[in-house]
Write an enzyme that holds these catalytic residues in place. Structure first.
Site, PDB file in Angstrom:
ATOM      1  N   ASP A   1      -6.625 -17.774 -11.624  1.00 32.94           N
ATOM      2  CA  ASP A   1      -7.483 -18.681 -12.387  1.00 32.94           C
ATOM      3  C   ASP A   1      -6.697 -19.809 -13.035  1.00 32.94           C
ATOM      4  O   ASP A   1      -7.188 -20.938 -13.126  1.00 32.94           O
ATOM      5  CB  ASP A   1      -8.251 -17.897 -13.454  1.00 32.94           C
ATOM      6  CG  ASP A   1      -9.253 -18.771 -14.191  1.00 32.94           C
ATOM      7  OD1 ASP A   1     -10.028 -19.470 -13.519  1.00 32.94           O
ATOM      8  OD2 ASP A   1      -9.248 -18.777 -15.427  1.00 32.94           O
ATOM      9  N   ASP A   2      -5.472 -19.534 -13.476  1.00 31.35           N
ATOM     10  CA  ASP A   2      -4.670 -20.581 -14.127  1.00 31.35           C
ATOM     11  C   ASP A   2      -4.334 -21.696 -13.152  1.00 31.35           C
ATOM     12  O   ASP A   2      -4.336 -22.868 -13.517  1.00 31.35           O
ATOM     13  CB  ASP A   2      -3.375 -19.977 -14.693  1.00 31.35           C
ATOM     14  CG  ASP A   2      -3.649 -18.850 -15.654  1.00 31.35           C
ATOM     15  OD1 ASP A   2      -4.305 -19.098 -16.672  1.00 31.35           O
ATOM     16  OD2 ASP A   2      -3.235 -17.719 -15.366  1.00 31.35           O
TER      17      ASP A   2
ATOM     18  N   ARG B   1       2.431 -14.913 -20.144  1.00 29.08           N
ATOM     19  CA  ARG B   1       2.135 -16.270 -20.602  1.00 29.08           C
ATOM     20  C   ARG B   1       0.671 -16.324 -21.029  1.00 29.08           C
ATOM     21  O   ARG B   1      -0.177 -16.887 -20.365  1.00 29.08           O
ATOM     22  CB  ARG B   1       2.386 -17.290 -19.477  1.00 29.08           C
ATOM     23  CG  ARG B   1       2.382 -18.741 -19.929  1.00 29.08           C
ATOM     24  CD  ARG B   1       2.149 -19.679 -18.764  1.00 29.08           C
ATOM     25  NE  ARG B   1       0.841 -19.498 -18.158  1.00 29.08           N
ATOM     26  CZ  ARG B   1      -0.289 -20.056 -18.620  1.00 29.08           C
ATOM     27  NH1 ARG B   1      -0.278 -20.794 -19.705  1.00 29.08           N
ATOM     28  NH2 ARG B   1      -1.439 -19.849 -17.991  1.00 29.08           N
TER      29      ARG B   1
ATOM     30  N   LYS C   1     -12.044 -12.105 -20.239  1.00 34.92           N
ATOM     31  CA  LYS C   1     -12.476 -12.741 -18.994  1.00 34.92           C
ATOM     32  C   LYS C   1     -13.592 -11.938 -18.332  1.00 34.92           C
ATOM     33  O   LYS C   1     -14.576 -12.499 -17.828  1.00 34.92           O
ATOM     34  CB  LYS C   1     -11.294 -12.856 -18.027  1.00 34.92           C
ATOM     35  CG  LYS C   1     -10.294 -13.934 -18.383  1.00 34.92           C
ATOM     36  CD  LYS C   1     -10.730 -15.286 -17.838  1.00 34.92           C
ATOM     37  CE  LYS C   1      -9.645 -16.326 -18.067  1.00 34.92           C
ATOM     38  NZ  LYS C   1      -9.949 -17.618 -17.443  1.00 34.92           N
TER      39      LYS C   1
ATOM     40  N   TYR D   1     -13.626 -15.033 -25.868  1.00 31.13           N
ATOM     41  CA  TYR D   1     -12.712 -15.768 -24.990  1.00 31.13           C
ATOM     42  C   TYR D   1     -11.971 -16.764 -25.867  1.00 31.13           C
ATOM     43  O   TYR D   1     -11.885 -16.608 -27.079  1.00 31.13           O
ATOM     44  CB  TYR D   1     -13.547 -16.418 -23.864  1.00 31.13           C
ATOM     45  CG  TYR D   1     -12.761 -17.090 -22.769  1.00 31.13           C
ATOM     46  CD1 TYR D   1     -11.638 -16.503 -22.208  1.00 31.13           C
ATOM     47  CD2 TYR D   1     -13.173 -18.326 -22.277  1.00 31.13           C
ATOM     48  CE1 TYR D   1     -10.936 -17.123 -21.189  1.00 31.13           C
ATOM     49  CE2 TYR D   1     -12.485 -18.956 -21.247  1.00 31.13           C
ATOM     50  CZ  TYR D   1     -11.362 -18.351 -20.715  1.00 31.13           C
ATOM     51  OH  TYR D   1     -10.664 -18.966 -19.717  1.00 31.13           O
TER      52      TYR D   1
ATOM     53  N   GLU E   1      -4.306 -13.520 -13.947  1.00 30.38           N
ATOM     54  CA  GLU E   1      -4.518 -14.272 -15.186  1.00 30.38           C
ATOM     55  C   GLU E   1      -3.254 -14.296 -16.039  1.00 30.38           C
ATOM     56  O   GLU E   1      -2.658 -13.256 -16.324  1.00 30.38           O
ATOM     57  CB  GLU E   1      -5.655 -13.611 -15.988  1.00 30.38           C
ATOM     58  CG  GLU E   1      -6.050 -14.328 -17.251  1.00 30.38           C
ATOM     59  CD  GLU E   1      -6.736 -15.660 -16.978  1.00 30.38           C
ATOM     60  OE1 GLU E   1      -6.656 -16.542 -17.851  1.00 30.38           O
ATOM     61  OE2 GLU E   1      -7.346 -15.800 -15.902  1.00 30.38           O
ATOM     62  N   ASP E   2      -2.855 -15.493 -16.430  1.00 32.08           N
ATOM     63  CA  ASP E   2      -1.775 -15.700 -17.398  1.00 32.08           C
ATOM     64  C   ASP E   2      -0.450 -15.051 -16.988  1.00 32.08           C
ATOM     65  O   ASP E   2       0.223 -14.400 -17.801  1.00 32.08           O
ATOM     66  CB  ASP E   2      -2.209 -15.227 -18.799  1.00 32.08           C
ATOM     67  CG  ASP E   2      -3.176 -16.220 -19.441  1.00 32.08           C
ATOM     68  OD1 ASP E   2      -3.359 -17.314 -18.886  1.00 32.08           O
ATOM     69  OD2 ASP E   2      -3.744 -15.905 -20.496  1.00 32.08           O
TER      70      ASP E   2
ATOM     71  N   ASN F   1      -4.878 -24.610 -24.148  1.00 27.97           N
ATOM     72  CA  ASN F   1      -5.457 -23.611 -25.041  1.00 27.97           C
ATOM     73  C   ASN F   1      -4.345 -22.823 -25.726  1.00 27.97           C
ATOM     74  O   ASN F   1      -3.230 -22.764 -25.215  1.00 27.97           O
ATOM     75  CB  ASN F   1      -6.329 -22.637 -24.238  1.00 27.97           C
ATOM     76  CG  ASN F   1      -7.623 -23.267 -23.782  1.00 27.97           C
ATOM     77  OD1 ASN F   1      -8.288 -23.938 -24.556  1.00 27.97           O
ATOM     78  ND2 ASN F   1      -7.964 -23.064 -22.518  1.00 27.97           N
TER      79      ASN F   1
END
Length: 623
Positions: A308-309, A196, A214, A143, A285-286, A464
């Site tokens: 999640d973001d 992203r 993930k 991760y 995600e992203d 991150n």
């Protein structure tokens, strides 16, 4: 044993069910879960088993199994235990990671990733055993931050497909495509469009690496069965000019779809996966900010999904913010008094502000006055400075938190004020970084925080990967001293302050929450994932730390306790789903039985449904 357990549950009255669960907790050997110990019936033998990472166990096959499965003579004669296999692998890993580097530009973490990935390709059970037993060391490899390097170099690292790829060219075909995946049951999907990835921008199809990473944590932390997870990449093109010109790029070499065309692709994907797997949970995600919020609002009331973001990052941040209040020696109910400056107005930043303001408002009475009071505790600064109502073309998601003219006069601030100016004038209790701009919390910003109205200000450098962190713990403690509370998104070492004092570097990692949110949703059978379920997860994480730990400035637990943390978070999610009448039950535990479980029984229920990496009994059966 599992079938006996099911028949017992059907015949037992609720009171006796309670006693059975308690007996199981007192005698764990008598409680055998389907996740770990149910025999597996296969229609393959010999080399086909050795080439299947789900069932291959290499030299750990017993002689009886070798005879039964046609493996005698295909393996060295010595039978070894699973622990001996792990010991040998770990010895090789320590010895080979130095030499597995692919040239001087290949980092040691990336070398570790290569070696672990090879193990993943040949023996999944052993891979997850290694990951779980060494989670502190290897979570940063599978991760963040190493997964960022993996995504940046994915075309060169690609050896075998893992997961599914849906592209803009598959429009009209996705409903049939989902049946190409071999698993009849999928519990968890992590999907990205690669637009992203972390703070690295548009990486196109390379973003599949984040979905794989993930799901590794869903397995390791939450005990989701690895045969029932599915990483997904939705390839709608890329706007990364370097990838568009790269002859080795694995994705569509065309610019990204936009508008209704883009939405139609995501709609078709969602309809397809929920048609085949109606009970699956999908984690987004992203996705870039402009789509993250829109897709979340589009699907969250219809499907079992979350982002999640937006929601996971917000929950972890809230848990940390509540922990910071405790670290100041104050009760969590004082949270609405905190002044918070937020650097970053993307999906993560606005997601945190929305969730934190809701938490404050609930503590204040959950009425219109409470929401207005909560709103006034935030100052959002983006690349153009402080966001106020004078901002032209203000982002709709940020508009509710734009500072008003009437508030600015007495503070001496105006539209576009710099981060340093805002910190000097506001004197915040907390500065929260979700900007993806490394070093944004400069010496000037940290010096300004010395005048905080709090005796123990908090710094959350949450971006991150590591290079994007707004500051390091060394920078924070060197300027603000031992009293500052520090948290970051990526891992950093604690800081030696001298005289036996330690500056604790807390990692506010999303992995504290998203595995528990997913597991709790699965085991409750909740139809949707509500704000209340997410809030329950955050509050359980916030209360997990003991008082003496918090007063030392330790607001997040060590990653080594991730299985226990996830169990507690999942139980909190289950109980909230029951309380909101969203739970429909899981397998043989229906909603009424879930509602009768005590808090301790709910935790035991979660624990017994977490998969562990144990080699199952394999039985061969002809087709």
């Amino acid at each position: 044993m599992a079938s006996i357990s099911r028949n017992l549950r059907r015949s037992l009255a609720p009171g006796r069910l309670h006693r059975l669960l308690l007996l199981r907790s007192q005698h764990p050997r008598e409680y055998v879960t389907a996740e770990c110990h149910r025999p597996v019936v296969l229609h393959k033998r010999g080399p086909d088993i050795l080439h299947d990472p789900w069932f291959n166990r290499g030299t750990a096959f017993s002689m009886t199994e070798r005879d039964r499965l046609g493996l005698r003579g295909l393996l060295p004669p010595n039978v070894v235990s699973s622990q001996q296999q792990i010991d040998r692998f770990m010895l090789d890993l320590k010895r080979l990671q130095k030499y597995a580097r692919d040239g001087p530009s290949d980092t040691y973490p990336l070398a570790k990733w290569r070696i672990l990935n090879r193990l993943h390709d040949r023996n999944e059970t052993m891979y997850y055993k290694v990951l779980i037993d060494n989670i502190e060391e290897y979570a940063p490899v599978v991760y963040t931050p190493t997964v960022g390097l993996v995504c940046q170099n994915y075309s060169g690292l690609f050896r075998r497909p893992r997961g599914m790829y849906f592209s803009a060219e598959d429009r009209g075909e996705m409903m049939s495509m989902v049946y190409n995946w071999p698993a009849d049951q999928v519990d968890m999907i992590v999907v990205t469009d690669g637009s992203r990835i972390l703070g690295l921008g548009d990486l196109g199809v390379h973003g599949i690496g984040i979905a794989i990473g993930k799901l590794d944590l869903y397995v390791a932390a939450a005990g989701i069965n690895p045969q029932r997870v599915l990483p997904v990449m939705i390839d709608v093109g890329t706007n990364n000019e370097k990838l568009l010109k790269d002859p080795l790029y694995l994705g569509l070499q065309e610019h990204r779809l936009e508008g209704d065309e883009y939405v139609s692709v995501i709609d078709e994907f969602m309809e397809a996966v929920f048609t085949r797997w109606p009970n699956v949970i999908v984690q987004f995600e992203d996705f870039q900010s402009k789509w993250a919020f829109r897709l979340l609002q589009r699907y969250r009331k219809t499907y079992r999904m979350f982002n999640d973001d937006v929601q996971g990052t917000a929950g972890v941040a809230i848990a940390g913010l509540l922990g910071a209040v405790r670290a100041q020696g104050r009760p969590m109910i004082d949270f609405p008094k905190q002044k918070i400056v937020v650097a970053g107005a993307g999906s993560a930043g606005i997601g945190v502000v929305n969730a934190a303001s809701r938490t404050m408002a609930r503590m204040l009475g959950n009425n219109e006055v409470a929401f207005e009071s909560a709103r006034s505790q935030f100052w959002i600064v983006d690349a153009h400075g402080l966001i106020t109502e004078d901002r032209a073309d203000i982002d709709p998601d940020a508009r509710p938190f734009a500072r008003r003219k009437s508030e600015l006069g007495h503070q001496g601030l105006n539209e576009g004020a710099s981060l340093v100016e805002v910190v000097k004038k506001v004197k915040p209790d907390v500065i929260l970084g979700l900007s993806a701009v490394g070093g944004l919390f400069s010496k000037e910003v940290l010096e300004a925080l010395k005048d905080s109205s709090s005796s123990r200000p908090a710094i959350f450098a949450m971006s991150n990967p590591t290079k994007n962190a707004e500051c390091t713990p060394g920078e924070a403690f060197s300027i603000l001293g031992e009293k500052v509370i520090f948290a970051s998104g990526s891992p950093f070492h604690d800081v030696d302050l001298g005289d036996g004092k330690i500056g604790h570097s807390n990692q506010g990692n999303n992995m504290y929450l998203f595995p528990g949110i997913g597991l709790g949703t699965l085991l409750s059978g909740a139809r949707v994932i509500s704000d209340g379920m997410l809030q329950a997860a955050a509050e359980r994480l916030a209360s997990y730390m003991k008082e003496d730990e918090v007063l030392q400035g330790i607001i997040y637990p060590p990653i080594s306790r991730i299985r226990d943390i996830t169990k507690e978070v999942a139980a909190a999610v289950v109980r909230e789903a029951v309380a909101e009448d969203l739970a429909e039950g899981y397998r043989d535990m229906d909603a009424r039985e879930l509602a009768r479980l005590s808090e301790e029984e709910t935790i035991e229920y979660v624990k017994t449904n977490m998969w562990s990496p144990v080699y199952p009994t394999i039985i061969y059966k002809k087709d």
